[in-house]
Design an enzyme around this catalytic site. Structure first.
Site, PDB file in Angstrom:
ATOM      1  N   GLY A   8       0.959  -1.275   0.034  1.00  0.00           N
ATOM      2  CA  GLY A   8       0.152  -0.018   0.066  1.00  0.00           C
ATOM      3  C   GLY A   8       0.894   1.315  -0.195  1.00  0.00           C
ATOM      4  O   GLY A   8       0.245   2.355  -0.361  1.00  0.00           O
ATOM      5  N   GLY A  10       4.153   1.695  -1.315  1.00  0.00           N
ATOM      6  CA  GLY A  10       5.025   1.817  -2.405  1.00  0.00           C
ATOM      7  C   GLY A  10       5.291   0.712  -3.209  1.00  0.00           C
ATOM      8  O   GLY A  10       4.846  -0.516  -2.775  1.00  0.00           O
ATOM      9  N   VAL A  12       8.795  -1.708  -4.864  1.00  0.00           N
ATOM     10  CA  VAL A  12      10.284  -1.758  -5.150  1.00  0.00           C
ATOM     11  C   VAL A  12      10.795  -2.546  -6.215  1.00  0.00           C
ATOM     12  O   VAL A  12       9.961  -3.731  -6.416  1.00  0.00           O
ATOM     13  CB  VAL A  12      10.577  -2.630  -3.838  1.00  0.00           C
ATOM     14  CG1 VAL A  12      12.407  -2.727  -3.766  1.00  0.00           C
ATOM     15  CG2 VAL A  12      10.199  -1.799  -2.543  1.00  0.00           C
ATOM     16  N   LYS A  27      13.037   2.009  -4.803  1.00  0.00           N
ATOM     17  CA  LYS A  27      11.712   2.004  -4.090  1.00  0.00           C
ATOM     18  C   LYS A  27      10.949   3.558  -4.447  1.00  0.00           C
ATOM     19  O   LYS A  27      11.528   4.494  -4.555  1.00  0.00           O
ATOM     20  CB  LYS A  27      12.030   1.961  -2.632  1.00  0.00           C
ATOM     21  CG  LYS A  27      10.728   1.994  -1.729  1.00  0.00           C
ATOM     22  CD  LYS A  27      11.046   2.014  -0.283  1.00  0.00           C
ATOM     23  CE  LYS A  27       9.992   2.037   0.687  1.00  0.00           C
ATOM     24  NZ  LYS A  27      10.031   1.883   2.115  1.00  0.00           N
ATOM     25  N   ASP A 122       9.332   0.917  14.936  1.00  0.00           N
ATOM     26  CA  ASP A 122       8.663   0.062  14.101  1.00  0.00           C
ATOM     27  C   ASP A 122       9.561  -1.273  13.700  1.00  0.00           C
ATOM     28  O   ASP A 122       9.483  -1.883  12.911  1.00  0.00           O
ATOM     29  CB  ASP A 122       8.132   0.468  12.735  1.00  0.00           C
ATOM     30  CG  ASP A 122       6.996  -0.239  12.103  1.00  0.00           C
ATOM     31  OD1 ASP A 122       6.345  -0.996  13.146  1.00  0.00           O
ATOM     32  OD2 ASP A 122       6.661  -0.363  10.868  1.00  0.00           O
TER      33      ASP A 122
END
Length: 327
Positions: A8, A10, A12, A27, A122
């Site tokens: 959602g 991007g 690569v 990317k 994260d």
């Protein structure tokens, strides 16, 4: 260019950097996502933060910018291998020596980030990539600093942070989110420590650290419940103690940064006689000294020892080492 993956946020691609003849990962930020200034800022932040990091266990960024057509891009090193999440899903819990080898590399990557005042925010198995590097298996690369935040060296970053969060957005992944993240409270390096504790639990057990009916249920458990629930094999062990302290609800009661948890982790594996080594390693002695492990104590009997002469030793002068770790 070959498509490597998309999501959602991007896409690569595998690409060739023609001026140096190097294969890279290219990317692109998805055009639909790029319509939101917050997403553009997150993309820019990831590029900026990764460009400041030099540790070999952190993914290398070569370039970033915007094309003439308005597409935002990053050029990064191309990684072979797989995400830690895929490995755990396929194989379950890691053998302890292999888990230690992987976790130590994650700690090293975070060590540089924390030294620079950077909080990842994260950390999760999807953002840990295992690859083969110059013949070394289980070589770790830490990815996705897109929600990272500067702390002690932010240089005015708080203002931009406020702009990113004033709409009520909570950055991070619920299953690895610290209580302070879930409550939109101040973020410190101890926030990453909480995620590291959950990550270590998952590597050692193959189990999700927190489960719930939905996203909000998981977040509520992160805030109010003792997580993760230690298994019988971990309860009362030095590694179990590391996990429990890392995941305390009060940030001030946890290890404060990657350096503190690294020291505790080395002490724990030394007490448990765990030798860090990648899958299939045949020379565990090369990893033992940094962990403080007495390899001779690992042998079950004198019959298990392998005699290995040094090149400079005569046949009568030989060292005795345990046999290679089993795969």
């Amino acid at each position: 260019m070959d498509l490597i993956g998309s999501g959602g946020f991007g896409t690569v691609y595998r690409a060739l950097q023609e001026n140096v003849g190097r294969e890279v990962a290219l990317k692109f930020l998805a055009p639909s996502i790029a319509k939101d200034p917050v997403n553009i800022e997150r993309f820019r932040r990831e590029a900026f933060h990764v460009s400041q990091l030099r540790h070999p266990n952190t993914i290398t960024l070569y370039d970033y910018g915007q094309t003439d057509d308005g597409l935002f891009y990053m050029v990064m090193e191309l990684l072979e291998g797989e995400a830690l999440s895929d490995l755990i899903q396929r194989e379950g819990a890691m053998e302890q020596g292999r888990a230690a080898h992987v976790f130590i590399q994650i700690l090293k990557s975070l060590g540089e980030a924390h030294q620079r005042g950077l909080v990842h925010r994260d950390l999760k198995p999807e953002n840990i990539h295992l690859c083969e590097m110059f013949g070394e298996l289980d070589y770790v690369k830490v990815l996705d600093f897109g929600v990272a935040k500067m702390t002690s060296f932010d240089g005015g970053d708080d203002e931009s942070e406020a702009k990113l969060t004033k709409a009520g957005r909570i950055f991070g992944t619920p299953m690895y989110m610290s209580p302070e993240q879930a409550c939109a409270e101040p973020i410190t390096t101890a926030t990453d420590i909480y995620a590291l504790g959950l990550l270590l639990f998952e590597i050692l057990t193959g189990l999700p650290p927190v489960t719930g009916r939905n996203r909000m249920d998981v977040i509520h458990k992160q805030i109010r419940d003792e997580v993760p629930k230690l298994t019988k094999k971990l309860k009362g062990t030095p590694l179990g103690d590391v996990i429990r302290k890392a995941t305390l609800k009060d940030p001030a009661a946890r290890y404060q940064d990657s350096f503190e948890i690294t020291e505790a982790f080395y002490e724990a594996i030394a007490k448990m006689q765990i030798v860090p080594a990648p899958k299939g390693a045949t020379r565990p002695e090369t990893f033992a000294f940094s962990a403080g492990v007495d390899l001779r104590a690992l042998a079950q009997s004198s019959d298990d020892l392998v005699v290995v002469p040094e090149a400079s030793e005569s046949p009568s002068q030989k060292r005795r080492l345990p046999p290679p770790l089993p795969e």
